[in-house]
Write an enzyme that holds these catalytic residues in place. Structure first.
Site, short mmCIF file in Angstrom:
data_model
loop_
_atom_site.label_atom_id
_atom_site.label_comp_id
_atom_site.label_asym_id
_atom_site.label_seq_id
_atom_site.Cartn_x
_atom_site.Cartn_y
_atom_site.Cartn_z
N CYS A 63 15.58 -6.80 73.82
CA CYS A 63 14.45 -7.72 73.64
C CYS A 63 13.28 -7.29 74.53
CB CYS A 63 14.86 -9.14 74.01
SG CYS A 63 16.28 -9.80 73.13
N CYS A 66 10.53 -4.70 73.41
CA CYS A 66 9.39 -5.16 72.61
C CYS A 66 8.52 -6.15 73.38
CB CYS A 66 9.86 -5.81 71.32
SG CYS A 66 10.50 -4.66 70.08
N HIS A 67 9.16 -7.09 74.05
CA HIS A 67 8.43 -8.24 74.61
C HIS A 67 8.13 -8.11 76.10
CE1 HIS A 67 8.92 -10.49 70.88
NE2 HIS A 67 10.20 -10.15 70.88
N CYS A 97 14.71 -10.94 64.63
CA CYS A 97 14.34 -9.84 65.51
C CYS A 97 15.48 -8.83 65.64
CB CYS A 97 13.97 -10.37 66.89
SG CYS A 97 12.31 -11.07 67.01
N CYS A 160 19.87 -41.92 60.90
CA CYS A 160 19.53 -41.57 62.28
C CYS A 160 18.60 -42.62 62.88
CB CYS A 160 18.83 -40.21 62.34
SG CYS A 160 19.66 -38.85 61.50
N HIS A 164 18.37 -44.41 66.64
CA HIS A 164 17.42 -43.82 67.58
C HIS A 164 16.02 -44.41 67.52
CE1 HIS A 164 20.46 -40.98 68.74
NE2 HIS A 164 20.66 -40.65 67.47
N ARG A 201 24.21 -30.88 67.84
CA ARG A 201 24.13 -32.32 68.09
C ARG A 201 23.89 -33.07 66.80
NH1 ARG A 201 26.05 -36.00 69.22
NH2 ARG A 201 25.40 -37.75 70.51
N CYS A 205 26.37 -35.95 65.04
CA CYS A 205 25.98 -37.29 64.59
C CYS A 205 26.39 -37.51 63.14
CB CYS A 205 24.47 -37.48 64.74
SG CYS A 205 23.94 -37.79 66.44
#
Length: 244
Positions: A63, A66-67, A97, A160, A164, A201, A205
């Site tokens: 990585c 390139c970065h 990538c 959901c 929430h 996650r 749920c």
């Protein structure tokens, strides 16, 4: 609704659009202290592994080839998912990538390597405000994510939003219900004894309401991510967060 009322111990009023709170605010002081202290935060182990992977060649290059230094990723995680021919989550960008530029095999979702790389990239944006990609082609994606967020599903016939939005700050099975702002992913969950992505996650749920979870990397999960990040616009990133 009667089933939901029986399941919830109502101890606080619902959150409003002007009262957004991170999941951090719903935790006990011991867990908050663990997140604040990098020497005690177990998620930092994945960040450190990610630093090693960032500079290690896999396939034809690393990585860093390139970065540059991983610090160049500051601000990147705060705007994902993005649009690049198709909506892309951060995990999908990493795999694109790898296959297009590194000549390396894609990483499996929830693999130690993928969690480490997403953790180290997101960690560079810790403290920065969430700033979703402004590409208008994501508008329909976020709208679909909101539809899914409000759609009842599973044998329990729950959405959901019923937990929430309508019941944030209350308790379900003794645990506080947060407002579903994705400010700290990937997070270290004490329940998991390990790191996990936002998609994990969301799938958890779905399982809790006895619905068939969407596949990792599916359009549905990316749409939900895009919508949730838009809801959290301006809130600071916390990666790696610690949650119960």
């Amino acid at each position: 609704m009667r089933r939901l009322a029986l399941a919830l111990a109502l101890i606080a009023g619902p959150a409003t659009a002007d009262d957004r709170r991170s999941g951090f605010d719903f935790m006990g002081p011991d867990t908050q202290a663990m997140q604040r202290d990098d020497s005690a935060n177990p998620g930092m182990l994945w960040v450190r592994d990610g630093e090693v992977l960032w500079s290690r060649a896999d396939g034809e290059k690393s990585c860093a080839d390139c970065h540059g230094a991983v610090e160049s990723m500051r601000g990147v995680a705060a705007r994902y998912p993005v649009f690049d021919g198709t909506p892309l989550s951060l995990e999908q960008r990493i795999n694109r990538c790898r296959t297009a530029h590194q000549g390396a095999a894609p990483l499996a979702y929830e693999s130690p390597e993928m969690l480490a790389l997403t953790a180290v990239v997101a960690h560079q944006s810790r403290g920065l405000p969430i700033a979703p990609d402004a590409d208008p082609r994501l508008d329909a994606v976020r709208a679909e994510g909101e539809r899914l967020f409000r759609q009842r599903q599973g044998q329990l016939d729950l959405a959901c939003s019923q937990c929430h939005d309508d019941n944030a700050g209350k308790r379900l099975a003794g645990n506080p219900i947060p407002q579903a702002h994705p400010t700290g992913y990937p997070v270290y969950r004490l329940e998991w004894q390990g790191m996990g992505s936002l998609q994990r996650r969301l799938r958890n749920c779905q399982g809790a309401v006895r619905a068939e979870p969407y596949a990792y990397g599916s359009a549905e999960l990316v749409a939900l991510e895009a919508y949730l990040m838009a809801r959290a616009r301006g809130m600071p990133l916390e990666t790696p967060a610690v949650r119960p």
